[in-house]
Design a protein around this motif. Structure first.
Motif, PDB file in Angstrom:
ATOM      1  N   TYR A 115      -3.355   4.615  -8.137  1.00 37.96           N
ATOM      2  CA  TYR A 115      -4.571   4.549  -8.074  1.00 37.96           C
ATOM      3  C   TYR A 115      -5.046   2.922  -8.338  1.00 37.96           C
ATOM      4  O   TYR A 115      -5.759   3.203  -7.920  1.00 37.96           O
ATOM      5  CB  TYR A 115      -5.219   5.509  -8.694  1.00 37.96           C
ATOM      6  CG  TYR A 115      -5.083   7.881  -8.256  1.00 37.96           C
ATOM      7  CD1 TYR A 115      -5.324   7.734  -6.811  1.00 37.96           C
ATOM      8  CD2 TYR A 115      -3.654   8.541  -9.009  1.00 37.96           C
ATOM      9  CE1 TYR A 115      -4.653   8.578  -5.907  1.00 37.96           C
ATOM     10  CE2 TYR A 115      -4.252   9.395  -8.094  1.00 37.96           C
ATOM     11  CZ  TYR A 115      -4.209   9.375  -6.802  1.00 37.96           C
ATOM     12  OH  TYR A 115      -4.113  11.231  -5.798  1.00 37.96           O
ATOM     13  N   LEU A 116      -4.477   2.841  -9.888  1.00 32.98           N
ATOM     14  CA  LEU A 116      -4.869   1.959 -10.257  1.00 32.98           C
ATOM     15  C   LEU A 116      -4.412   0.138  -8.618  1.00 32.98           C
ATOM     16  O   LEU A 116      -5.070  -1.065  -8.962  1.00 32.98           O
ATOM     17  CB  LEU A 116      -4.211   1.779 -11.434  1.00 32.98           C
ATOM     18  CG  LEU A 116      -5.041   2.435 -12.742  1.00 32.98           C
ATOM     19  CD1 LEU A 116      -4.260   1.662 -14.169  1.00 32.98           C
ATOM     20  CD2 LEU A 116      -6.369   2.402 -12.928  1.00 32.98           C
ATOM     21  N   ILE A 117      -2.980   0.801  -8.935  1.00 31.49           N
ATOM     22  CA  ILE A 117      -2.729  -0.749  -8.133  1.00 31.49           C
ATOM     23  C   ILE A 117      -3.863  -0.454  -6.690  1.00 31.49           C
ATOM     24  O   ILE A 117      -3.824  -1.542  -5.904  1.00 31.49           O
ATOM     25  CB  ILE A 117      -1.093   0.083  -7.512  1.00 31.49           C
ATOM     26  CG1 ILE A 117      -0.244   0.005  -8.905  1.00 31.49           C
ATOM     27  CG2 ILE A 117      -0.345  -1.110  -6.384  1.00 31.49           C
ATOM     28  CD1 ILE A 117       1.020   0.239  -9.200  1.00 31.49           C
ATOM     29  N   TRP A 161       0.737  -1.606   0.179  1.00 30.23           N
ATOM     30  CA  TRP A 161      -0.205   0.023   0.246  1.00 30.23           C
ATOM     31  C   TRP A 161       0.861   1.193   0.176  1.00 30.23           C
ATOM     32  O   TRP A 161       0.552   1.782  -0.395  1.00 30.23           O
ATOM     33  CB  TRP A 161      -1.415   0.129   0.758  1.00 30.23           C
ATOM     34  CG  TRP A 161      -1.717   1.335   1.100  1.00 30.23           C
ATOM     35  CD1 TRP A 161      -2.205   2.082   1.853  1.00 30.23           C
ATOM     36  CD2 TRP A 161      -2.572   1.420   0.352  1.00 30.23           C
ATOM     37  NE1 TRP A 161      -3.170   3.041   1.108  1.00 30.23           N
ATOM     38  CE2 TRP A 161      -3.615   2.460   0.871  1.00 30.23           C
ATOM     39  CE3 TRP A 161      -4.005   0.237  -0.654  1.00 30.23           C
ATOM     40  CZ2 TRP A 161      -5.187   2.845   0.482  1.00 30.23           C
ATOM     41  CZ3 TRP A 161      -5.383   0.714  -0.959  1.00 30.23           C
ATOM     42  CH2 TRP A 161      -5.424   1.961  -0.867  1.00 30.23           C
ATOM     43  N   ILE A 162       2.025   0.932   0.614  1.00 31.08           N
ATOM     44  CA  ILE A 162       2.654   2.891   0.725  1.00 31.08           C
ATOM     45  C   ILE A 162       3.563   2.694  -0.357  1.00 31.08           C
ATOM     46  O   ILE A 162       3.718   3.597  -1.109  1.00 31.08           O
ATOM     47  CB  ILE A 162       3.735   2.185   1.840  1.00 31.08           C
ATOM     48  CG1 ILE A 162       3.374   2.286   3.466  1.00 31.08           C
ATOM     49  CG2 ILE A 162       4.829   3.891   1.638  1.00 31.08           C
ATOM     50  CD1 ILE A 162       3.942   1.696   4.166  1.00 31.08           C
ATOM     51  N   GLY A 163       3.619   1.393  -1.269  1.00 32.35           N
ATOM     52  CA  GLY A 163       4.659   1.763  -2.903  1.00 32.35           C
ATOM     53  C   GLY A 163       3.398   2.457  -3.619  1.00 32.35           C
ATOM     54  O   GLY A 163       3.877   3.018  -4.520  1.00 32.35           O
ATOM     55  N   ALA A 164       2.254   2.021  -3.016  1.00 30.56           N
ATOM     56  CA  ALA A 164       1.232   2.288  -4.320  1.00 30.56           C
ATOM     57  C   ALA A 164       0.710   3.850  -3.868  1.00 30.56           C
ATOM     58  O   ALA A 164       0.900   4.223  -4.973  1.00 30.56           O
ATOM     59  CB  ALA A 164       0.095   1.268  -4.504  1.00 30.56           C
ATOM     60  N   TRP A 165       0.913   4.689  -2.841  1.00 29.40           N
ATOM     61  CA  TRP A 165       0.790   5.314  -2.311  1.00 29.40           C
ATOM     62  C   TRP A 165       2.365   6.686  -2.697  1.00 29.40           C
ATOM     63  O   TRP A 165       1.869   7.283  -3.155  1.00 29.40           O
ATOM     64  CB  TRP A 165       0.947   5.894  -0.675  1.00 29.40           C
ATOM     65  CG  TRP A 165       0.855   7.160  -0.328  1.00 29.40           C
ATOM     66  CD1 TRP A 165      -0.386   7.833  -0.244  1.00 29.40           C
ATOM     67  CD2 TRP A 165       1.322   7.609  -0.152  1.00 29.40           C
ATOM     68  NE1 TRP A 165      -0.751   9.095   0.208  1.00 29.40           N
ATOM     69  CE2 TRP A 165       0.541   9.254   0.504  1.00 29.40           C
ATOM     70  CE3 TRP A 165       3.447   7.754   0.113  1.00 29.40           C
ATOM     71  CZ2 TRP A 165       1.837  10.129   0.950  1.00 29.40           C
ATOM     72  CZ3 TRP A 165       3.751   8.962   0.750  1.00 29.40           C
ATOM     73  CH2 TRP A 165       2.125  10.143   0.916  1.00 29.40           C
ATOM     74  N   ILE A 166       3.260   5.221  -3.172  1.00 30.75           N
ATOM     75  CA  ILE A 166       4.137   6.319  -3.558  1.00 30.75           C
ATOM     76  C   ILE A 166       3.574   6.961  -4.712  1.00 30.75           C
ATOM     77  O   ILE A 166       4.308   7.065  -6.095  1.00 30.75           O
ATOM     78  CB  ILE A 166       5.353   6.743  -2.562  1.00 30.75           C
ATOM     79  CG1 ILE A 166       5.953   6.147  -1.848  1.00 30.75           C
ATOM     80  CG2 ILE A 166       6.804   6.565  -3.821  1.00 30.75           C
ATOM     81  CD1 ILE A 166       6.426   5.100  -1.005  1.00 30.75           C
TER      82      ILE A 166
END
Length: 101
Positions: A60-62, A47-52
């Motif tokens: 957003y897709l991730i 989630w942190i990686g996707a947020w970055i």
């Protein structure tokens, strides 16, 4: 079943509390708790990686894919737990050592 279903609503707190309280009573609860904690920690990292990555909009897709994937694996884990099976979550990083691998 409480660990994966509780993780849907309150994240890693449910698996952590159930595992800490009941791990000595049952090998299955100990193993399932380790698997559930591995998944919830891994999910937080993903989630942190996707947020970055939201800075380039792919995040957003991730995030959407992660939410759907999380719900699916938690439901599968709850069904497996009701059948008294310890299920290893796919894509979970092994932070807590689990036998069998």
């Amino acid at each position: 079943m409480v660990m994966p279903l509780g993780a849907i609503f309150i994240g890693f707190i449910s698996p952590l509390l159930v595992w800490l309280i009941f791990r000595e009573r049952s090998r299955l609860v100990d193993l399932q708790g380790r698997h559930a904690l591995n998944w919830t920690i891994s999910y937080a990292i993903y989630w942190i990686g996707a947020w970055i990555l939201t800075s380039i909009l792919i995040g957003y897709l991730i995030m959407a894919a992660l939410i759907i994937f999380d719900l699916v694996v938690l439901i599968i884990a709850a069904v497996k737990a009701s059948d008294r099976q310890a299920w290893r979550y796919p894509l979970a990083i092994q932070f807590f050592n689990t036998p069998g691998r």
